[in-house]
Every structure is written in structure tokens, then in C-alpha cells.
Scaffold this active site. Structure first.
Site, PDB file in Angstrom:
ATOM      1  N   LYS A   1     -10.383  -6.999   7.293  1.00  0.00           N
ATOM      2  CA  LYS A   1      -9.655  -6.727   8.114  1.00  0.00           C
ATOM      3  C   LYS A   1     -10.235  -7.190   9.519  1.00  0.00           C
ATOM      4  CE  LYS A   1      -7.772  -2.319   6.261  1.00  0.00           C
ATOM      5  NZ  LYS A   1      -8.124  -0.827   6.361  1.00  0.00           N
TER       6      LYS A   1
ATOM      7  N   LYS B   1      -2.960   4.914  -2.604  1.00  0.00           N
ATOM      8  CA  LYS B   1      -3.847   6.046  -1.903  1.00  0.00           C
ATOM      9  C   LYS B   1      -4.236   7.161  -2.797  1.00  0.00           C
ATOM     10  CE  LYS B   1      -4.164   3.894   2.111  1.00  0.00           C
ATOM     11  NZ  LYS B   1      -5.208   3.126   2.604  1.00  0.00           N
TER      12      LYS B   1
ATOM     13  N   SER C   1       0.961  -1.092   0.004  1.00  0.00           N
ATOM     14  CA  SER C   1      -0.077   0.011   0.087  1.00  0.00           C
ATOM     15  C   SER C   1       0.866   1.232   0.081  1.00  0.00           C
ATOM     16  CB  SER C   1      -0.934  -0.105   1.231  1.00  0.00           C
ATOM     17  OG  SER C   1      -1.787   1.172   1.442  1.00  0.00           O
TER      18      SER C   1
ATOM     19  N   ASP D   1     -14.024  -1.299   2.317  1.00  0.00           N
ATOM     20  CA  ASP D   1     -13.059  -1.554   3.731  1.00  0.00           C
ATOM     21  C   ASP D   1     -13.911  -1.170   4.694  1.00  0.00           C
ATOM     22  OD1 ASP D   1     -11.342  -1.453   5.608  1.00  0.00           O
ATOM     23  OD2 ASP D   1      -9.667  -0.214   4.334  1.00  0.00           O
TER      24      ASP D   1
ATOM     25  N   GLU E   1     -11.026   0.966  -3.914  1.00  0.00           N
ATOM     26  CA  GLU E   1     -11.476   0.545  -2.454  1.00  0.00           C
ATOM     27  C   GLU E   1     -12.052   1.792  -1.822  1.00  0.00           C
ATOM     28  OE1 GLU E   1      -7.986  -1.034  -0.501  1.00  0.00           O
ATOM     29  OE2 GLU E   1      -8.918  -0.739   1.482  1.00  0.00           O
TER      30      GLU E   1
ATOM     31  N   GLY F   1      -4.703  -4.310   5.641  1.00  0.00           N
ATOM     32  CA  GLY F   1      -3.698  -4.202   6.792  1.00  0.00           C
ATOM     33  C   GLY F   1      -3.914  -2.976   7.538  1.00  0.00           C
TER      34      GLY F   1
ATOM     35  N   ASP G   1      -7.233   3.245  -3.398  1.00  0.00           N
ATOM     36  CA  ASP G   1      -8.071   3.049  -1.920  1.00  0.00           C
ATOM     37  C   ASP G   1      -8.002   4.671  -1.608  1.00  0.00           C
ATOM     38  OD1 ASP G   1      -9.121   2.805   0.404  1.00  0.00           O
ATOM     39  OD2 ASP G   1      -7.262   1.918   1.389  1.00  0.00           O
TER      40      ASP G   1
ATOM     41  N   LYS H   1      -0.873  -0.898  -4.430  1.00  0.00           N
ATOM     42  CA  LYS H   1      -2.093  -0.214  -4.100  1.00  0.00           C
ATOM     43  C   LYS H   1      -1.721   1.300  -3.939  1.00  0.00           C
ATOM     44  CE  LYS H   1      -4.810   0.154   0.129  1.00  0.00           C
ATOM     45  NZ  LYS H   1      -5.576  -0.732   1.179  1.00  0.00           N
TER      46      LYS H   1
HETATM   47  O1  OSB Z   1      -7.446   1.800   4.204  1.00  0.00           O
HETATM   48  O2  OSB Z   1      -6.277   0.112   4.120  1.00  0.00           O
HETATM   49  C1  OSB Z   1      -6.354   1.300   4.568  1.00  0.00           C
HETATM   50  C2  OSB Z   1      -3.525   1.652   6.873  1.00  0.00           C
HETATM   51  C3  OSB Z   1      -4.035   2.174   7.989  1.00  0.00           C
HETATM   52  C4  OSB Z   1      -5.440   2.427   7.867  1.00  0.00           C
HETATM   53  C5  OSB Z   1      -6.102   2.012   6.838  1.00  0.00           C
HETATM   54  C6  OSB Z   1      -5.697   1.635   5.633  1.00  0.00           C
HETATM   55  C7  OSB Z   1      -4.272   1.387   5.740  1.00  0.00           C
HETATM   56  C8  OSB Z   1      -3.424   0.686   4.649  1.00  0.00           C
HETATM   57  C9  OSB Z   1      -2.255   0.263   5.071  1.00  0.00           C
HETATM   58  O3  OSB Z   1      -3.624   0.888   3.487  1.00  0.00           O
HETATM   59  C10 OSB Z   1      -1.989  -1.219   4.427  1.00  0.00           C
HETATM   60  C11 OSB Z   1      -0.812  -1.725   5.214  1.00  0.00           C
HETATM   61  O4  OSB Z   1      -0.988  -2.215   6.416  1.00  0.00           O
HETATM   62  O5  OSB Z   1       0.183  -2.440   4.903  1.00  0.00           O
HETATM   63 MG    MG Z   2      -8.670   0.701   2.909  1.00  0.00          MG
END
Ligand code: OSB
Ligand code: MG
Length: 383
Positions: A269, A169, A141, A245, A220, A297, A195, A167
């Protein structure tokens, strides 16, 4: 095989991130972690177990935050579990159901009890849940950057590390252009997804459909947690699969989202849904309904990542998870067997319990506070 909780301890850690992680909801520079340590007596033997609470410092991903999780564990969750007598991990969710919300806090104590129970039995989490893979593809990510050049340099580094998918953001103002440039960099065949962490609204549907040309695996959570209808509208308008999510807080909400056509792909998650056992039920729903699932994650340490890798070994996890190498976030993990990425894959832990081996010296170094709980109805013994 019921057990009795004879000690529960809450621990706070401060772990610096190797590089800041920016999302549409904010920037993380260090991870404030809440761990739960239990001692469970089963058949006269005491076994230690650990759980990791994935709540962030601030309530910006979901309503939970780490101080609230600590408080609800200490004052509401743990007292209920102890008061009601011997238990197994499978009893935890039912016993805690009268307390509304707080899935991440509930997941953490269930996880610690599950770890202790499985260690006592000499069984690993993957086997317990019905996992079949011995290694799983690893995705990474990638946060929001100040410039596209900085993003491309970071993505190139992850491609060189061998990750199976990327992925990105996104947020308004950081979407079409960075996605176009990353797609050009990695080529048409590598898995790419985005995401938004709820940064858009229904009025952005036409704009988000412009992502369709980039062949993304999924988009996402573009809209608010509560907005199942908006996600259903996007799913109809766009050819990019819609993944949820934040919206999916339980098996029931996941089943409703599927029924409403609001979700094409499910991000699981365990913390968000109240634990690994509920997570497996959502996996089973995905398999039944033909909805691909993958493991998300929350910047976990080696405790949470080990358990996530075990979960992701189940057969319905057909897309790479956010289970990247420990070194992607942390210079040094609190386990001696941190997650590593080899040929784009992560090995599923095989050891008993969640499968991590604690690095107790390093854990002591990064611990900022240790809080043993007084257990009602039990003689408190420091052990
Ligand atoms: O939205 O997936 C998410 C991390 C913290 C809070 C929300 C998200 C995330 C990530 C991190 O995208 C993914 C990771 O832990 O590698
Ligand atoms: Mg997410």
C-alpha cells in the site's frame, strides 16, 4: 527538471459508502478523505497535481488519522519542502525524512508533486514506474457481516460482477465457518484469501492452521503490526502463505520480514510505506527475493485507485489487488473515469500523471473544507 511549489491546498471531502464496510477494527459508513492539491512551476509553466491521503478518520488501522495528517502536512511537511527550494518528486522522501512517521501524509504530498511533474512531462505513472500490463486482475475485499447468509449473498454478487478473487475480513468468532461456506459457494478454483487486520495473537496459531484446508491464497496480517516473530512462527506452522500489510511500513521492514521468514506474500500500500516510489522499491525487493506482491487498498477515490492501478501494472504484482470497481464503495466517484471491472480486470490508466480526470463539479459538491496553505518564503498567490 526541478519544480517550485507555488500553491498547496488541503481539501476535506465526505463521501458516503454505498454499504457499510466492517473490519476487525471497526465499521466505516462514510469516507472522510483528505486531498492535497499542488501547483508546481517547472520551466516557467504551472501544472496542477493531486494526491490522496489514505489515513482513516480514526487511528484504528495504523497510528495515522486524517486530522493528524492534515496538521502534519500543514505545519511540518509542506513548510520543509518549500523552505528547501526547488525539488522533484524523487527528492520528497529524503527532505521529509527528519520528520518521524506519518507515511500516509508524506505519501500524499509526494503523490501530488509526482502527478504534477508527470502531467507536465506528458508521461503516465505506469510508464514512469516501469509498468508492463495494460490491464490487471481485480479482487474485492468483503467486510464482516451479521450473518453468514448476508455474507454469502454479498459474495455471490461479487462473483456475478466477475471479480477475479475474493478477500474476506475475519476476526475471532468470524473465521472458519464463513470461510468454509464461501469456499463451498465459489468452488475450489476461485482465488480466496482472508485479512484479520491484527485481530489474533500468537496463542491462536493452532486455530489459524485450521484454515489450511480451504486452499487460501494467503492469510493477511493476523497479528499485531510489531509482531514479526509471531508471523514467522505462523508461517512455519501453517501451509497457508502469510501476507503482511500493517507490519510493512518501509522497504527496510519488508526486507527484514523476508529475512526473518515472517512473510510469504507482500501487500503493498503506497500510503502505508510513504509513497509510490518506496512502493516500487518494495516491488523490486519482491521480484529479487521471489516473494509475490499485490496492491492493497484503503477505500480510495478515483485519484488513489488510478495510481494503484498504475503501480499494479508492474510485473511483480502476480496476485490480484484490492482494486475493485469505484461503484463497490461509492455511488459517484470524484473522477470522470472511475475504475470499472470488465471480465474480472481493470484497465491501467494511460493518461498523463496519475491518469484520473477530475470531476470538478462533483468534487465541489462533496468538499467540506478547502484550506490553502501559506507557503513560507513564497509570495502566496491564490490560484
Ligand atoms: O487491511 O486491507 C486492509 C480498507 C481499509 C483499511 C484497511 C484495509 C482495507 C481493505 C479495503 O481491505 C480494500 C479496498 O480498498 O478495496
Ligand atoms: Mg489488510
Amino acid at each position: 527538471m526541478s519544480g517550485r511549489l507555488v500553491a498547496v491546498e488541503l481539501r476535506r471531502l465526505a463521501l458516503p459508502l454505498v454499504t457499510p464496510f466492517r473490519t476487525s477494527f471497526g465499521s466505516e459508513h462514510d469516507r472522510e478523505v483528505l486531498l492535497v492539491r499542488v501547483v508546481l512551476t517547472v520551466d516557467g509553466t504551472e501544472t496542477e497535481g493531486w494526491g490522496e491521503c489514505v489515513a482513516l478518520r480514526e487511528p484504528v488501522y495504523s497510528a495515522e488519522f486524517v486530522d493528524a495528517a492534515e496538521l502534519v502536512l500543514a505545519e511540518h511537511l509542506v513548510p520543509r519542502l518549500v523552505r528547501d527550494g526547488p525539488l522533484t518528486a524523487a527528492d520528497v522522501a529524503g527532505r521529509l525524512a527528519p520528520v518521524k512517521g506519518h507515511p500516509m501524509a508524506k505519501a500524499a504530498i509526494e503523490m501530488a508533486i509526482l502527478d504534477a511533474e508527470l502531467r507536465h512531462r506528458g508521461v503516465g505513472l505506469a510508464r514512469h514506474l516501469g509498468g508492463t500490463a495494460d490491464r490487471i486482475p481485480s479482487g474485492v475485499s468483503v467486510g464482516i457481516f451479521d450473518t453468514t447468509d448476508a455474507l454469502l449473498a454479498a459474495v455471490q454478487g461479487y462473483v456475478d460482477d466477475g471479480y477475479a478473487r475474493i478477500k474476506l475480513k475475519i476476526e475471532p468468532g468470524w473465521d472458519l465457518e464463513p470461510v468454509r461456506r464461501v469456499r463451498e459457494l465459489i468452488g475450489p478454483d476461485m482465488g480466496l484469501q482472508v485479512d484479520a487486520n491484527t485481530a489474533y495473537g500468537r496463542s491462536d496459531i493452532d486455530h489459524l492452521c485450521r484454515l489450511d484446508e480451504f486452499g487460501l491464497l494467503l492469510i493477511e496480517q493476523p497479528f499485531a503490526e510489531e509482531d514479526l516473530l509471531g508471523h514467522a512462527q505462523l508461517a512455519r506452522a501453517s501451509s497457508t502463505p502469510v501476507c503482511l500489510d500493517e507490519s510493512l511500513v518501509s522497504l527496510a521492514t519488508a526486507a527484514d520480514a523476508v529475512e526473518l521468514g515472517a512473510v510469504d506474500v507482500i501487500n503493498i500500500k503506497p500510503g502505508r510505506v510513504g509513497g509510490y516510489l518506496e512502493a516500487r522499491r518494495i516491488h523490486d525487493l519482491g521480484v529479487e527475493r521471489g516473494i509475490p506482491v499485490w496492491c492493497g487498498g484503503m477505500l480510495e477515490t478515483g485519484i488513489g485507485r488510478a495510481a494503484n492501478a498504475a503501480l499494479a501494472s508492474l510485473p511483480g504484482f502476480t496476485l490480484p489487488g484490492d482494486i475493485s470497481a469505484a461503484s463497490r464503495f461509492y455511488a459517484r466517484d470524484i473522477v470522470t473515469n472511475p475504475i470499472e471491472v470488465v471480465d474480472g480486470h481493470v484497465a491501467v490508466p494511460t493518461g498523463a500523471g496519475l491518469g484520473f480526470d477530475l470531476d470538478r463539479d462533483h468534487l465541489a459538491t462533496v468538499t467540506t473544507r478547502t484550506r490553502p496553505l501559506d507557503l513560507p518564503g513564497e509570495l502566496h498567490v491564490d490560484r
